[in-house]
Structures are given as structure tokens and as C-alpha cells.
Design an enzyme around this catalytic site. Structure first.
Site, PDB file in Angstrom:
ATOM      1  N   ASN A   7       0.864  -1.182   0.000  1.00 11.73           N
ATOM      2  CA  ASN A   7       0.000   0.000   0.000  1.00 11.73           C
ATOM      3  C   ASN A   7       0.905   1.238   0.000  1.00 11.73           C
ATOM      4  OD1 ASN A   7      -1.813   2.021   0.534  1.00 11.73           O
ATOM      5  ND2 ASN A   7      -2.662   1.096   2.396  1.00 11.73           N
ATOM      6  N   ARG A  85      -2.856  -1.998  -3.193  1.00 11.00           N
ATOM      7  CA  ARG A  85      -3.989  -1.104  -3.038  1.00 11.00           C
ATOM      8  C   ARG A  85      -3.802   0.036  -4.035  1.00 11.00           C
ATOM      9  NH1 ARG A  85      -5.324   2.744   2.029  1.00 11.00           N
ATOM     10  NH2 ARG A  85      -7.453   3.229   1.428  1.00 11.00           N
ATOM     11  N   HIS A 174     -12.322   4.435   0.049  1.00 15.97           N
ATOM     12  CA  HIS A 174     -12.363   3.550   1.235  1.00 15.97           C
ATOM     13  C   HIS A 174     -13.171   2.277   0.958  1.00 15.97           C
ATOM     14  CE1 HIS A 174     -11.935   7.301   4.036  1.00 15.97           C
ATOM     15  NE2 HIS A 174     -10.752   6.781   3.807  1.00 15.97           N
ATOM     16  N   LEU A 203     -14.064   6.034   9.813  1.00 14.09           N
ATOM     17  CA  LEU A 203     -13.630   7.300  10.406  1.00 14.09           C
ATOM     18  C   LEU A 203     -12.163   7.197  10.812  1.00 14.09           C
ATOM     19  CD1 LEU A 203     -16.749   7.690  12.751  1.00 14.09           C
ATOM     20  CD2 LEU A 203     -16.493   8.561  10.414  1.00 14.09           C
ATOM     21  N   ARG A 235      -9.248  17.612   6.063  1.00 12.71           N
ATOM     22  CA  ARG A 235     -10.078  17.947   4.893  1.00 12.71           C
ATOM     23  C   ARG A 235     -11.411  18.526   5.341  1.00 12.71           C
ATOM     24  NH1 ARG A 235      -9.591  12.204   2.098  1.00 12.71           N
ATOM     25  NH2 ARG A 235      -7.669  11.855   3.237  1.00 12.71           N
ATOM     26  N   GLY A 325      -9.712   4.443  12.827  1.00  9.25           N
ATOM     27  CA  GLY A 325      -9.128   4.808  14.128  1.00  9.25           C
ATOM     28  C   GLY A 325     -10.109   5.479  15.066  1.00  9.25           C
ATOM     29  N   ILE A 326     -10.931   6.400  14.556  1.00 10.13           N
ATOM     30  CA  ILE A 326     -11.905   7.095  15.404  1.00 10.13           C
ATOM     31  C   ILE A 326     -13.089   6.176  15.699  1.00 10.13           C
ATOM     32  CG2 ILE A 326     -13.495   9.056  15.535  1.00 10.13           C
ATOM     33  CD1 ILE A 326     -11.515  10.599  13.689  1.00 10.13           C
ATOM     34  N   GLY A 327     -13.618   5.538  14.650  1.00  7.60           N
ATOM     35  CA  GLY A 327     -14.787   4.665  14.826  1.00  7.60           C
ATOM     36  C   GLY A 327     -14.511   3.513  15.773  1.00  7.60           C
ATOM     37  N   ASN A 329     -12.148   3.460  18.199  1.00  5.98           N
ATOM     38  CA  ASN A 329     -11.602   3.829  19.520  1.00  5.98           C
ATOM     39  C   ASN A 329     -12.336   4.918  20.280  1.00  5.98           C
ATOM     40  OD1 ASN A 329      -9.078   2.165  19.639  1.00  5.98           O
ATOM     41  ND2 ASN A 329      -8.729   3.235  17.709  1.00  5.98           N
ATOM     42  N   GLU A 379      -7.876  -3.781   6.105  1.00  7.76           N
ATOM     43  CA  GLU A 379      -7.757  -3.624   4.658  1.00  7.76           C
ATOM     44  C   GLU A 379      -6.714  -4.581   4.088  1.00  7.76           C
ATOM     45  OE1 GLU A 379      -7.617   0.686   5.533  1.00  7.76           O
ATOM     46  OE2 GLU A 379      -8.595   0.909   3.603  1.00  7.76           O
TER      47      GLU A 379
HETATM   48  P1  ADP Z   1      -5.613   6.605   8.768  1.00  7.84           P
HETATM   49  O1  ADP Z   1      -6.823   7.088   8.057  1.00  7.84           O
HETATM   50  O2  ADP Z   1      -4.430   7.497   8.582  1.00  7.84           O
HETATM   51  O3  ADP Z   1      -5.342   5.120   8.593  1.00  7.84           O
HETATM   52  P2  ADP Z   1      -6.566   5.854  11.410  1.00  7.84           P
HETATM   53  O4  ADP Z   1      -7.642   4.961  10.891  1.00  7.84           O
HETATM   54  O5  ADP Z   1      -5.439   5.252  12.172  1.00  7.84           O
HETATM   55  O6  ADP Z   1      -5.951   6.816  10.313  1.00  7.84           O
HETATM   56  O7  ADP Z   1      -7.290   6.951  12.360  1.00  7.84           O
HETATM   57  C1  ADP Z   1      -6.589   8.002  12.931  1.00  7.84           C
HETATM   58  C2  ADP Z   1      -7.547   8.741  13.846  1.00  7.84           C
HETATM   59  O8  ADP Z   1      -8.000   7.855  14.884  1.00  7.84           O
HETATM   60  C3  ADP Z   1      -6.907   9.931  14.546  1.00  7.84           C
HETATM   61  O9  ADP Z   1      -7.791  11.033  14.518  1.00  7.84           O
HETATM   62  C4  ADP Z   1      -6.738   9.418  15.961  1.00  7.84           C
HETATM   63  O10 ADP Z   1      -6.759  10.448  16.913  1.00  7.84           O
HETATM   64  C5  ADP Z   1      -7.968   8.560  16.096  1.00  7.84           C
HETATM   65  N1  ADP Z   1      -7.839   7.686  17.271  1.00  7.84           N
HETATM   66  C6  ADP Z   1      -6.989   6.667  17.472  1.00  7.84           C
HETATM   67  N2  ADP Z   1      -7.125   6.190  18.745  1.00  7.84           N
HETATM   68  C7  ADP Z   1      -8.064   6.958  19.367  1.00  7.84           C
HETATM   69  C8  ADP Z   1      -8.660   6.971  20.657  1.00  7.84           C
HETATM   70  N3  ADP Z   1      -8.295   6.110  21.602  1.00  7.84           N
HETATM   71  N4  ADP Z   1      -9.605   7.898  20.899  1.00  7.84           N
HETATM   72  C9  ADP Z   1      -9.984   8.785  19.965  1.00  7.84           C
HETATM   73  N5  ADP Z   1      -9.472   8.817  18.726  1.00  7.84           N
HETATM   74  C10 ADP Z   1      -8.530   7.913  18.416  1.00  7.84           C
END
Ligand code: ADP
Length: 398
Positions: A7, A85, A174, A203, A235, A325-327, A329, A379
Site C-alpha cells: 500500500n 492497493r 475507502h 472514520l 479535509r 481509528g476514530i470509529g 476507539n 484492509e
Molecule cells: P488513517 O486514516 O491514517 O489510517 P486511522 O484509521 O489510524 O488513520 O485513524 C486516525 C484517527 O483515529 C486519529 O484522529 C486518531 O486520533 C484517532 N484515534 C486513534 N485512537 C483513538 C482513541 N483512543 N480515541 C480517539 N481517537 C482515536
């Protein structure tokens, strides 16, 4: 059989060696800052992490490290295929394909649609072909899953010539992640994907929401480029199309400057003036930083509004999936989003939502709710599976 997944980003190269059936992954790596003096590759090899500097900072050099790692594991000869990818396949590819000179031409022709991503993907393919000249190389497109969108979802209300002559339409991105998590969600819900209507929310730094009807994408929030739709890390997502002209006149900015700012200085970063990182923003908001609080609230509001809009592309709403990462965590973002979506029948299970962090996915709603789930995206595994599938079909044709 081992599959190598590659990737390539504009200054990075992510790789992973996977067994597509079991998901086993003895080797993974991330080369960053390619093109600079600081380039290095971080390798995770059977649970051990090492960092190797790349003095030339080039893709071929990174592939050299990868080959040495495969040799160290004694697995170089066991690799059966390389899966790449590729971000933009235009409207030509609705499935993964074996990379041929003709396929490379089409990926090249899509460069104007993804000027940052497709050239990097091409550089990665070239370096991988040099490193593994005897292996089949497969392209897995981020746009392919969305090729099932109907015209009512993918056409913009602009002059038809723009569409027919210049390909101005919505493509969506995505796709590898949305397809993977929709499949996993069906499995977790114990339902046949063909009878299930889902909204999936990826997210990460980039963010998009997709309506998935019976396993197929029927609408998505990203468009011609990955700038459309939700508020993202840097963005803007949707803005008034009149904005560039207005700002060009008012602030004397060029179109290039405005587009760069919409891509790199907007979103959570632009709103907060602090960071594009959701975790840091939530912490700052917790300490009473008002701009950080507002940035998170706008992110959530726009997300909820888009999820509700996506539901109109479906006959029923059988589930909402959070990933990225957001979704995966941020229990706070999930709770605030579902709180705005009570109208659609979502009822949060607070304890389950708090438990669903750091790799622990699952259902986060009460039994009387439309289900919402956290699914960890993968992915790399999806690309490995799709690659193995193409190799099987191509092998049969030989
Ligand atoms: P990418 O799109 O670069 O692959 P990721 O899927 O890793 O990115 O997502 C990155 C986002 O996830 C960042 O905004 C990061 O702050 C958020 N994130 C990761 N862990 C946490 C957490 N524990 N709480 C809130 N946001 C988180």
C-alpha cells in the site's frame, strides 16, 4: 500460500505478508518519509519490532529491506502473489484485476483524478515488479466497491458534458474497508449479507459513510475526489461550491492555494487550530478548550446528518457500523453520534460502548435498538483475500 500486500502513499510504503485464509501475518512494515533524508522502515517481524534507516529514501530501497526480511524468515520463495492497493480505478474497474500493461495504462489515465495517490501506487507497482518479476501482481481498487452505485447517487447536477467528456461524477473511496466491515458486520449479526441493509462509517484521518444494500454499495459520501462529504482530519468535506471563487476575490488566493487549504489545513485541524488528531482533541475538549469541543461537535453533527441521509438510499436500516481509528476507539464520538440518531431507532448501550475500544469490537446498542456495531477494519486482509481470489481465477484460465 502467502500473499504480499503493498500500500503505497505519496511518501510511505506499507507492506504485510499474510495468509489470506487464516489471516496469519508473520511480517508487516511501514516505510515513512520516503523521498527525504529521514526515511526509515519500521518492521514487525514475528512479534519483534525493528527500525531500518533508508539512506536513499526510495521505494526500491524499501523493497530491498522487504526482500531481506522475507529471506530472514525463509519465506521469499513461498510468496505466491503481490496485491496492491490502488486508490483510483475510475469507472473501469469494479473488481480486482491482474496487472497487465493495459491495466497500468488505465491507472495512469486516472492520475488526474487522484494526483497524490495514483502516481505513488504506480511507483509501488513498478518497484514490486522489479523485486518480484515472477509473481502475479494484482490491483485492488479503493473505488471498485462503489461501482455498483446507481446514476441517481453518482451523478452531479452539472452540465452533462462534464460527465461524458471529463468523467465528472462521484466515485467514492475507502471501498476496501467498507466492503470488509459490511461483511464482518453481517457475520456478527448472524445475517446473510444479501438480505442486509447497512450504513458503514469509516472514520480515520479520511472519513466516509457508505450505504450498503445486500452487500453492495449504493451511495457513499466521498465523490469525484476524497474531499467531499464528512469533516475529516485535515479535509473540509462539503463546502459551498461558491467558496473558491469568493475566497479568490476576497483574499487573493489562487485555486491551487484554496484546494491545498481545503485538503490540508481544514477539517478538525482548521476548526480547532490545534491538531487533526481526534484523541488529542477529545483530551483538549476535556480540559475545557472551547475550539476543540466545537470541532468535535461539528464532526459528530455532520457525521450523524450524513448517516441519516444515507438511510434514504436503503429500504430498511438493519445496522450502523463504526470503523477506522476514530470509529474503533472513540466511544465519545460514537455515543454523541447515536444520541443524534434516536429518530432512526438507535439506543446506546453505554457499558458496551465503553468496552468497545482497542481492538474489542461488537454491538454497542441495547436489544430494543437498531443495531450499531464497532468492527475493526482490516484492509490488508481484504486485499490479500481479493488477491488470492484473482490468482485462483487467473490460474484456472492458464
Ligand atoms: P488513517 O486514516 O491514517 O489510517 P486511522 O484509521 O489510524 O488513520 O485513524 C486516525 C484517527 O483515529 C486519529 O484522529 C486518531 O486520533 C484517532 N484515534 C486513534 N485512537 C483513538 C482513541 N483512543 N480515541 C480517539 N481517537 C482515536
Amino acid at each position: 500460500m502467502w500473499t504480499l500486500v503493498v500500500n503505497c502513499g505519496s511518501s510511505s510504503l506499507k507492506f504485510a505478508l499474510l495468509n489470506p485464509d487464516s489471516g496469519e501475518m508473520p511480517l508487516a512494515g511501514l516505510a515513512e518519509r520516503l523521498g527525504s533524508d529521514l526515511a526509515a522502515v519500521r518492521v514487525d517481524r514475528e512479534g519483534e519490532r525493528v527500525s531500518v534507516p533508508l539512506p536513499h529514501g526510495s521505494y526500491p530501497e524499501a523493497f530491498g529491506v522487504l526482500l531481506a526480511e522475507l529471506d530472514a524468515l525463509g519465506l521469499r520463495r513461498e510468496v505466491r502473489a503481490v496485491g496492491h492497493r490502488v486508490v483510483h480505478g475510475g469507472d473501469r474497474f469494479s473488481t480486482p484485476v491482474l496487472i497487465t500493461p493495459e491495466v497500468l495504462e488505465v491507472i495512469r489515465a486516472c492520475v488526474p483524478l487522484a494526483p497524490l495517490h495514483n502516481p505513488a501506487n504506480l511507483a509501488g507497482i513498478e518497484a514490486a515488479q522489479a523485486a518480484f518479476p515472477d509473481l502475479p501482481q494484482i490491483a485492488v481498487f479503493d473505488t471498485a466497491f462503489h461501482q455498483t452505485m446507481p446514476p441517481v447517487a453518482y451523478r452531479y447536477a452539472v452540465p452533462t458534458d462534464w460527465y461524458t467528456q471529463h468523467g465528472v461524477r462521484r466515485y467514492g473511496f475507502h471501498g476496501i474497508s467498507h466492503e470488509y466491515v459490511a461483511g464482518e458486520a453481517a457475520r456478527l449479526l448472524g445475517r446473510d449479507p444479501s438480505g442486509l441493509n447497512l450504513v458503514t462509517a469509516h472514520l480515520g484521518n479520511g472519513c466516509s459513510v457508505t450505504a450498503v444494500r445486500g452487500g453492495h454499495s449504493v451511495d457513499t459520501s466521498m465523490g469525484l475526489t476524497p474531499l467531499e462529504g464528512l469533516v475529516m482530519g485535515t479535509r473540509s468535506g462539503d463546502v459551498d461550491p461558491g467558496l473558491p471563487d469568493y475566497l479568490a476575490r476576497q483574499a487573493g488566493l489562487s485555486l491551487t492555494q484554496i484546494t491545498a487549504a481545503l485538503n490540508r489545513e481544514s477539517g478538525l485541524l482548521g476548526l480547532s487550530g490545534l491538531t487533526n488528531d481526534m484523541r488529542e482533541l477529545e483530551e483538549a475538549a476535556g480540559r475545557g478548550n472551547e475550539q476543540a469541543r466545537l470541532a468535535v461537535e461539528i464532526f459528530v453533527y455532520r457525521l450523524a446528518k450524513t448517516v441519516a441521509g444515507m438511510a434514504t438510499a436503503l429500504d430498511t436500516l438493519d445496522g450502523l457500523v463504526f470503523t477506522g481509528g476514530i470509529g474503533e476507539n472513540s466511544s465519545g464520538v460514537r455515543a454523541a453520534t447515536l444520541a443524534r440518531l434516536g429518530l432512526l431507532g438507535f439506543r446506546l448501550d453505554e457499558a458496551a460502548n465503553e468496552r468497545a475500544v482497542r481492538g474489542q469490537g461488537g454491538l454497542i446498542t441495547r436489544p430494543d435498538s437498531v443495531p450499531a456495531l464497532v468492527v475493526n477494519t482490516n484492509e490488508e486482509l481484504m486485499i490479500a483475500r481479493e488477491t488470492a481470489e484473482v490468482v485462483k481465477v487467473v490460474g484456472r484460465g492458464l
